[in-house]
Write a protein that holds these residues in place. Structure first.
Motif, PDB file in Angstrom:
ATOM      1  N   VAL A  74       3.873  -8.187  31.424  1.00 41.52           N
ATOM      2  CA  VAL A  74       4.065  -7.615  30.085  1.00 41.52           C
ATOM      3  C   VAL A  74       3.577  -6.172  30.037  1.00 41.52           C
ATOM      4  O   VAL A  74       4.225  -5.289  29.450  1.00 41.52           O
ATOM      5  CB  VAL A  74       3.347  -8.485  29.025  1.00 41.52           C
ATOM      6  N   LYS A  75       2.423  -5.921  30.646  1.00 40.40           N
ATOM      7  CA  LYS A  75       1.900  -4.548  30.662  1.00 40.40           C
ATOM      8  C   LYS A  75       2.873  -3.601  31.369  1.00 40.40           C
ATOM      9  O   LYS A  75       3.074  -2.449  30.936  1.00 40.40           O
ATOM     10  CB  LYS A  75       0.537  -4.527  31.351  1.00 40.40           C
ATOM     11  N   LYS A  84       4.893  -0.452  29.644  1.00 38.20           N
ATOM     12  CA  LYS A  84       4.842   0.884  30.256  1.00 38.20           C
ATOM     13  C   LYS A  84       6.236   1.465  30.416  1.00 38.20           C
ATOM     14  O   LYS A  84       6.443   2.681  30.240  1.00 38.20           O
ATOM     15  CB  LYS A  84       4.143   0.774  31.602  1.00 38.20           C
ATOM     16  N   HIS A  85       7.194   0.593  30.711  1.00 37.81           N
ATOM     17  CA  HIS A  85       8.560   1.079  30.929  1.00 37.81           C
ATOM     18  C   HIS A  85       9.401   0.984  29.659  1.00 37.81           C
ATOM     19  O   HIS A  85      10.610   1.263  29.685  1.00 37.81           O
ATOM     20  CB  HIS A  85       9.230   0.295  32.062  1.00 37.81           C
ATOM     21  N   GLY A  86       8.771   0.489  28.573  1.00 37.94           N
ATOM     22  CA  GLY A  86       9.470   0.472  27.292  1.00 37.94           C
ATOM     23  C   GLY A  86      10.404  -0.685  27.071  1.00 37.94           C
ATOM     24  O   GLY A  86      11.131  -0.709  26.079  1.00 37.94           O
ATOM     25  N   SER A  87      10.385  -1.676  27.962  1.00 36.47           N
ATOM     26  CA  SER A  87      11.283  -2.822  27.786  1.00 36.47           C
ATOM     27  C   SER A  87      10.672  -3.935  26.930  1.00 36.47           C
ATOM     28  O   SER A  87      11.381  -4.838  26.482  1.00 36.47           O
ATOM     29  CB  SER A  87      11.680  -3.389  29.156  1.00 36.47           C
ATOM     30  N   ILE A  88       9.359  -3.862  26.709  1.00 42.63           N
ATOM     31  CA  ILE A  88       8.670  -4.878  25.915  1.00 42.63           C
ATOM     32  C   ILE A  88       7.902  -4.172  24.813  1.00 42.63           C
ATOM     33  O   ILE A  88       7.347  -3.069  25.012  1.00 42.63           O
ATOM     34  CB  ILE A  88       7.712  -5.710  26.787  1.00 42.63           C
ATOM     35  N   LEU A 127      11.565 -12.730  26.894  1.00 43.34           N
ATOM     36  CA  LEU A 127      10.418 -11.834  26.766  1.00 43.34           C
ATOM     37  C   LEU A 127      10.563 -10.642  27.701  1.00 43.34           C
ATOM     38  O   LEU A 127      10.239  -9.502  27.337  1.00 43.34           O
ATOM     39  CB  LEU A 127       9.129 -12.605  27.068  1.00 43.34           C
ATOM     40  N   ARG A 128      11.036 -10.906  28.884  1.00 49.15           N
ATOM     41  CA  ARG A 128      11.182  -9.861  29.890  1.00 49.15           C
ATOM     42  C   ARG A 128      12.170  -8.781  29.411  1.00 49.15           C
ATOM     43  O   ARG A 128      12.015  -7.595  29.739  1.00 49.15           O
ATOM     44  CB  ARG A 128      11.655 -10.485  31.207  1.00 49.15           C
ATOM     45  N   HIS A 129      13.172  -9.179  28.638  1.00 53.61           N
ATOM     46  CA  HIS A 129      14.182  -8.233  28.157  1.00 53.61           C
ATOM     47  C   HIS A 129      13.897  -7.759  26.737  1.00 53.61           C
ATOM     48  O   HIS A 129      14.744  -7.103  26.115  1.00 53.61           O
ATOM     49  CB  HIS A 129      15.574  -8.868  28.217  1.00 53.61           C
ATOM     50  N   GLY A 130      12.741  -8.137  26.218  1.00 55.23           N
ATOM     51  CA  GLY A 130      12.350  -7.645  24.903  1.00 55.23           C
ATOM     52  C   GLY A 130      13.064  -8.288  23.749  1.00 55.23           C
ATOM     53  O   GLY A 130      13.036  -7.776  22.628  1.00 55.23           O
ATOM     54  N   VAL A 131      13.709  -9.417  23.966  1.00 58.66           N
ATOM     55  CA  VAL A 131      14.451 -10.093  22.902  1.00 58.66           C
ATOM     56  C   VAL A 131      13.502 -10.803  21.937  1.00 58.66           C
ATOM     57  O   VAL A 131      13.748 -10.872  20.734  1.00 58.66           O
ATOM     58  CB  VAL A 131      15.467 -11.091  23.492  1.00 58.66           C
ATOM     59  N   THR A 143       6.030 -15.673  20.487  1.00 59.42           N
ATOM     60  CA  THR A 143       7.007 -16.753  20.692  1.00 59.42           C
ATOM     61  C   THR A 143       6.850 -17.359  22.074  1.00 59.42           C
ATOM     62  O   THR A 143       6.917 -18.595  22.246  1.00 59.42           O
ATOM     63  CB  THR A 143       8.437 -16.212  20.521  1.00 59.42           C
ATOM     64  N   TYR A 144       6.638 -16.493  23.060  1.00 61.00           N
ATOM     65  CA  TYR A 144       6.443 -17.007  24.423  1.00 61.00           C
ATOM     66  C   TYR A 144       5.208 -17.895  24.499  1.00 61.00           C
ATOM     67  O   TYR A 144       5.244 -18.978  25.096  1.00 61.00           O
ATOM     68  CB  TYR A 144       6.310 -15.837  25.397  1.00 61.00           C
ATOM     69  N   ILE A 145       4.104 -17.442  23.911  1.00 64.03           N
ATOM     70  CA  ILE A 145       2.851 -18.224  23.953  1.00 64.03           C
ATOM     71  C   ILE A 145       3.030 -19.557  23.236  1.00 64.03           C
ATOM     72  O   ILE A 145       2.499 -20.581  23.662  1.00 64.03           O
ATOM     73  CB  ILE A 145       1.704 -17.399  23.341  1.00 64.03           C
ATOM     74  N   THR A 146       3.805 -19.515  22.150  1.00 64.90           N
ATOM     75  CA  THR A 146       4.057 -20.778  21.429  1.00 64.90           C
ATOM     76  C   THR A 146       4.748 -21.787  22.331  1.00 64.90           C
ATOM     77  O   THR A 146       4.368 -22.969  22.390  1.00 64.90           O
ATOM     78  CB  THR A 146       4.925 -20.515  20.183  1.00 64.90           C
ATOM     79  N   GLU A 147       5.770 -21.336  23.066  1.00 69.82           N
ATOM     80  CA  GLU A 147       6.483 -22.254  23.947  1.00 69.82           C
ATOM     81  C   GLU A 147       5.620 -22.674  25.135  1.00 69.82           C
ATOM     82  O   GLU A 147       5.684 -23.821  25.591  1.00 69.82           O
ATOM     83  CB  GLU A 147       7.780 -21.599  24.439  1.00 69.82           C
ATOM     84  N   LEU A 148       4.802 -21.730  25.644  1.00 66.35           N
ATOM     85  CA  LEU A 148       3.902 -22.081  26.746  1.00 66.35           C
ATOM     86  C   LEU A 148       2.882 -23.118  26.298  1.00 66.35           C
ATOM     87  O   LEU A 148       2.577 -24.075  27.025  1.00 66.35           O
ATOM     88  CB  LEU A 148       3.177 -20.831  27.256  1.00 66.35           C
TER      89      LEU A 148
END
Length: 417
Positions: free
Chosen positions: A170-171, A175-179, A373-377, A382-387
């Motif tokens: 995620v970090k 940094k690259h602006g995708s998240i 999450l990887r594509h910023g959608v 939301t990811y933590i909820t599913e995890l």
């Protein structure tokens, strides 16, 4: 030098591995039976019984009685013959005697008393065994709670590892602006929450281990390795519980008391001898201290006891009926418990099948969420909820697996295996 250090390190690691304490469920059963404070009463009961039997056996030995008496009589026998020259006894009289009684025939009452004491001892010792056996249910609860605690710790550790890996990803995305920014903060907060959960799990385990160690009388700590038992059950109504043996011993004790009552009214023959010195002695007309003795035999027989013995035997027959009734009640309640355990086992087994299906679905959802999450959608929340949903499903599965083994262990304890 490097080779020597490597060997030394390997030796230390191996020694630490070998020295780690291990324990099994069966060993806990044995330890609670051996070390629980109540177990000490077994030896105490044996010592007490030996002393009581020794006391009963002394009836076969000569019984000694020492008597001494000084008395003053307000009147004594007078010889109504004038000038007979016979002096009447003194008003003050003294006597000291030593009597010996020897039981010659007792009709087997002493042996019957000893057998009754032995039967009583067996019953008392079996009662101890029953109480100690019931402690195994507590051992089960503590032991499997520790196993569940360990499984929960490992699962939480896996969740922590996955989140730490995802945090780095995620970090990099931020940094690259995708998240979206601050997504890493959400994951870091979840990792702190996991630290709290670790603390709670460790505290719970410490309490459980210390309680089990106290119960079984063996030092244990959180580093102790608790082996997972492989439990098999036999779904049959066969009962091998120590309570069944206790009921049988109670009936045997009653029968020994019946035999003792049968011997109670048998005539008893004794020999006796008495020697002593008195003033007067056996010759009441000799006013001086004289030695004397008597020997003989006597018969003791309680010819009529107002049916006391008969009523006692009838009371013992009622006690037998009570024991039979207790046996019937125990078997009924035990079968009910076995049926409840069996239903619990079946229910948990069904839950495990469903848990497995849920986990499969949750994993698929999480994989899709990771891509999103990887594509910023989606956000990190939301990811933590599913995890967390997957973690809870996996935690439920291990909980049900441990509960299944606990239910099996309780079934076997209830059955008597």
């Amino acid at each position: 030098m490097k080779t020597t250090c490597s060997i030394l390190i390997f030796f230390l690691i191996s020694t630490m591995g070998w020295s780690q304490q291990q324990i099994t469920l069966e060993r806990c059963y044995d330890l609670v039976t051996e070390n629980y404070p109540l177990a000490k009463q077994k030896a105490l009961l044996e010592n007490k019984n030996d002393l009581e039997i020794d006391a009963i056996e002394t009836a076969k030995l000569p019984q000694l009685h020492l008597d001494a008496q000084a008395s003053y009589l307000s009147d004594v026998t007078q010889v109504p013959i004038p000038n007979s020259g016979i002096e009447p006894p003194n008003n003050d009289q003294y006597r000291a005697t030593l009597s010996v009684n020897q039981l010659i025939y007792h009709g087997g009452s002493i042996e019957a008393s000893s057998k009754a004491k032995q039967a009583q001892l067996k019953t008392q010792q079996k009662e101890l065994e029953v109480t100690l056996y019931q402690l195994k249910q507590q051992v089960n609860q503590l032991y499997f709670s520790i196993l569940l605690n360990n499984e929960s710790f490992d699962l939480l550790k896996a969740k922590q590892t996955q989140l730490e890996s995802k945090l780095q990803e995620v970090k990099s995305g931020i940094k690259h602006g995708s998240i979206l920014p601050s997504s890493d903060k959400i994951i870091e907060a979840e990792l702190l929450k996991i630290q709290q959960q670790f603390s709670e799990i460790n505290n719970n385990k410490t309490v459980l281990v210390e309680t089990l160690a106290t119960l079984i009388g063996k030092p244990l700590d959180v580093s102790t390795e608790f082996q997972k038992p492989e439990i098999a059950i036999s779904l049959t109504p066969t009962v091998q519980r120590p309570e069944m043996a206790l009921f049988q011993l109670k009936k045997e004790e009653i029968e020994s008391q019946e035999q003792l009552l049968h011997k109670e009214n048998i005539p008893k023959l004794l020999g006796f001898a008495t020697g002593g010195i008195g003033n007067p002695g056996l010759n009441m007309l000799d006013n001086s201290f004289e030695p004397f003795y008597t020997v003989g035999i006597k018969l003791n027989w309680n010819v009529f006891d107002w049916n006391s013995n008969k009523k006692k035997r009838e009371s013992l027959l009622i006690n037998k009926d009570i024991v039979d009734n207790e046996t019937e009640i125990f078997q009924l309640n035990n079968n009910i418990q076995l049926n409840q355990h069996q239903k619990e086992i079946d229910k948990i087994a069904e839950h495990i099948v469903i848990d497995t299906e849920i986990i499969t679905l949750r994993k698929d959802v999480l994989l899709a969420t990771e891509s999103q999450l990887r594509h910023g959608v989606i956000t990190a929340s939301t990811y933590i909820t599913e995890l967390t949903n997957l973690y809870e499903a996996e935690n439920m599965l291990i909980t049900h697996n441990i509960q299944l083994e606990l239910a099996k262990a309780n079934y076997n304890i209830t059955q008597g295996h």
